[in-house]
Design a protein around this motif. Structure first.
Motif, short mmCIF file in Angstrom:
data_model
loop_
_atom_site.label_atom_id
_atom_site.label_comp_id
_atom_site.label_asym_id
_atom_site.label_seq_id
_atom_site.Cartn_x
_atom_site.Cartn_y
_atom_site.Cartn_z
N MET A 1 0.74 -1.07 0.12
CA MET A 1 0.06 0.08 -0.01
C MET A 1 0.84 1.22 -0.14
O MET A 1 1.99 1.34 0.68
CB MET A 1 -1.00 0.17 1.21
CG MET A 1 -2.01 -1.19 1.15
SD MET A 1 -3.00 -1.13 2.77
CE MET A 1 -3.47 0.58 2.65
N ILE A 2 0.38 2.24 -0.97
CA ILE A 2 1.33 3.41 -1.01
C ILE A 2 1.29 4.28 0.33
O ILE A 2 2.27 4.68 1.01
CB ILE A 2 0.52 4.39 -1.98
CG1 ILE A 2 0.76 3.79 -3.05
CG2 ILE A 2 1.30 5.70 -1.57
CD1 ILE A 2 0.04 4.45 -4.43
N GLY A 3 -0.04 4.10 1.25
CA GLY A 3 -0.03 4.70 2.56
C GLY A 3 0.82 3.95 3.44
O GLY A 3 1.55 4.83 4.44
N ALA A 4 0.83 2.82 3.44
CA ALA A 4 1.72 1.95 4.37
C ALA A 4 3.12 2.37 4.14
O ALA A 4 3.97 2.33 5.17
CB ALA A 4 1.47 0.56 4.31
N GLU A 5 3.57 2.61 2.91
CA GLU A 5 5.01 2.95 2.65
C GLU A 5 5.34 4.37 2.99
O GLU A 5 6.52 4.83 3.34
CB GLU A 5 5.32 2.52 1.34
CG GLU A 5 5.25 1.10 0.84
CD GLU A 5 5.33 0.73 -0.54
OE1 GLU A 5 5.56 1.78 -1.39
OE2 GLU A 5 5.46 -0.32 -1.00
N PHE A 6 4.26 5.15 2.72
CA PHE A 6 4.64 6.64 2.75
C PHE A 6 4.84 6.94 4.52
O PHE A 6 5.86 7.89 4.74
CB PHE A 6 3.45 7.60 2.42
CG PHE A 6 3.34 8.93 2.40
CD1 PHE A 6 4.12 9.63 1.87
CD2 PHE A 6 2.77 9.27 3.82
CE1 PHE A 6 4.04 11.40 1.86
CE2 PHE A 6 2.56 10.78 4.06
CZ PHE A 6 3.42 11.56 2.95
N VAL A 7 4.16 6.33 5.26
CA VAL A 7 4.28 6.84 6.52
C VAL A 7 5.74 6.52 7.19
O VAL A 7 6.38 7.28 7.76
CB VAL A 7 3.09 6.26 7.20
CG1 VAL A 7 3.28 6.28 8.90
CG2 VAL A 7 2.02 6.51 7.06
N ALA A 139 6.98 2.12 12.11
CA ALA A 139 5.69 2.40 11.59
C ALA A 139 5.44 1.27 10.68
O ALA A 139 6.20 0.86 9.84
CB ALA A 139 5.82 3.74 11.02
N ILE A 140 3.92 1.07 10.73
CA ILE A 140 3.58 -0.11 9.81
C ILE A 140 2.34 0.56 8.85
O ILE A 140 1.81 0.05 8.08
CB ILE A 140 3.05 -1.28 10.48
CG1 ILE A 140 2.09 -0.76 11.38
CG2 ILE A 140 4.26 -2.02 11.02
CD1 ILE A 140 1.17 -2.04 12.03
N GLY A 141 1.96 1.74 9.09
CA GLY A 141 0.89 2.48 8.49
C GLY A 141 0.40 3.79 8.99
O GLY A 141 0.82 4.13 10.21
N TRP A 146 -1.31 6.92 15.93
CA TRP A 146 -1.77 6.85 17.27
C TRP A 146 -1.31 5.60 18.29
O TRP A 146 -2.16 5.21 18.94
CB TRP A 146 -3.26 6.97 17.41
CG TRP A 146 -3.98 6.17 16.37
CD1 TRP A 146 -4.48 4.61 16.51
CD2 TRP A 146 -4.24 6.35 14.91
NE1 TRP A 146 -5.05 4.37 15.53
CE2 TRP A 146 -4.66 5.14 14.41
CE3 TRP A 146 -4.16 7.62 14.30
CZ2 TRP A 146 -5.32 5.08 13.20
CZ3 TRP A 146 -4.74 7.50 12.80
CH2 TRP A 146 -5.36 6.21 12.47
N ASP A 147 -0.39 5.03 17.73
CA ASP A 147 0.22 3.69 18.60
C ASP A 147 1.35 4.40 19.36
O ASP A 147 2.26 4.54 18.82
CB ASP A 147 0.75 2.67 17.48
CG ASP A 147 1.14 1.53 18.13
OD1 ASP A 147 1.30 1.39 19.34
OD2 ASP A 147 1.41 0.57 17.43
N PRO A 148 1.08 4.17 20.64
CA PRO A 148 2.28 4.74 21.50
C PRO A 148 3.62 4.00 21.34
O PRO A 148 4.68 4.49 21.55
CB PRO A 148 1.58 4.54 22.78
CG PRO A 148 0.11 4.18 22.78
CD PRO A 148 0.07 3.87 21.38
#
Length: 310
Positions: A1-7, A139-141, A146-148
């Motif tokens: 996913m583009i979003g998952a890679e972008f983050v 980060a995974i996406g 919002w994941d501490p």
């Protein structure tokens, strides 16, 4: 996913570059109007020997020693500039030029003569920074925002640059009226009780904080460009300070985003295989924006400070 890679790969560098650009552009507006734009250039150069000395003393690259070393170098530079100006009776711009070129050259010599092979500290790092390498491995996406646990793995340059931007913004907001009055009419400011000397020093210190915080991540190229290009571009768009500061923040943000994207994908569009330096491209985009404003800006033919200081 583009979003998952972008983050993890692109979001942190984009944010860090944008925060650094805006943090330098905000005080740059006042330095430009006070005809002290070279101070931003000087600060971005003189922090290098301070950072290198801090590394030599501690043997490691860590935030606080580097910040303290860079701050100490800035204080030394200010003292040297004032001493040369007073003792040599020369123009302030010439004094700044002598000091910042000498100290930057000394920092480069220290780097060349020091074994920095085990750490990410070299001449290229000092010039270009390491913006492309500031990825978010945990980060995974988008859910990581919002994941501490994931947030704990953010590149340390991101919260550092965010705090620097917050500090610069607070300084400009709190001292807005004294800065505005003393920038346009120092004599009147002194007459109404504004301590123009300490205020001017505080402005330089604030600019130094922004430069030092940005130096490790983006290098000296972006710092120099952001102190001058967005404020100068904004000056050609309006004759009101409030609007100018807004324009400068917009131009700084635009330079950071477009520069980063073009550095990665621009060469591919023209058939090249390798990306180019993000820092160099961001500075280039800021220069292009300045050229466009110089040609088409509505206030490009007006000289002097913006009208109205009330």
């Amino acid at each position: 996913m583009i979003g998952a890679e972008f983050v993890p790969l692109s979001l942190p560098p984009l944010l860090i570059g944008t925060f650094a650009a805006v943090a330098c552009a905000l005080p740059g507006n006042f330095l430009l109007l006070r005809r002290q734009a070279l101070i931003g250039d000087a600060i971005s150069h003189v922090v290098l020997p301070g950072i290198v000395v801090a590394f030599l003393l501690t043997g490691a690259i860590s935030t606080w020693p580097m910040m303290l070393g860079a701050a100490g170098a800035s204080v030394v530079a200010v003292a040297l500039i004032e001493a040369i100006r007073r003792l040599g009776r020369i123009e302030p711009g010439a004094a700044m030029g002598v000091v910042f070129t000498t100290m930057f050259a000394a920092g480069v010599l220290l780097l060349e003569q020091t074994d920095t092979s085990t750490v990410h500290l070299d001449v290229e790092h000092a010039l270009y920074g390491n913006l492309e390498s500031l990825i978010w491995l945990d980060a995974i996406g988008w859910s990581s925002l919002w994941d501490p646990v994931a947030l704990a793995g953010l590149p340390p340059e991101l919260p550092r640059m965010a705090l620097a931007l917050l500090g610069v913004g607070l300084f400009v907001t709190v001292f807005w009226r004294p800065l505005k009055i003393s920038t346009f009419d120092e004599g009147f400011a002194q007459a109404v009780g504004i301590a123009t000397g300490p205020l001017g020093l505080a402005l330089v210190v604030t600019a130094a904080i922004a430069a030092v915080a940005a130096f490790d991540a983006v290098g000296s190229i972006i710092v120099i460009a952001m102190f001058i290009c967005p404020p100068a571009s904004a000056r050609m768009m309006t004759d009101q300070l409030e609007v100018q500061v807004g324009w400068s923040a917009i131009f700084a943000t635009l330079s950071a985003i477009l520069g980063y994207v073009l550095a990665g994908y621009g060469p591919l569009l023209i058939g090249l295989n390798d990306a180019v330096s993000a820092a160099g491209m961001i500075a280039t985009v800021s220069g292009v924006i300045l050229a466009i404003c110089a040609r088409f800006g509505p206030c490009r033919t007006r000289a002097g400070a913006p009208s109205g200081i009330s």
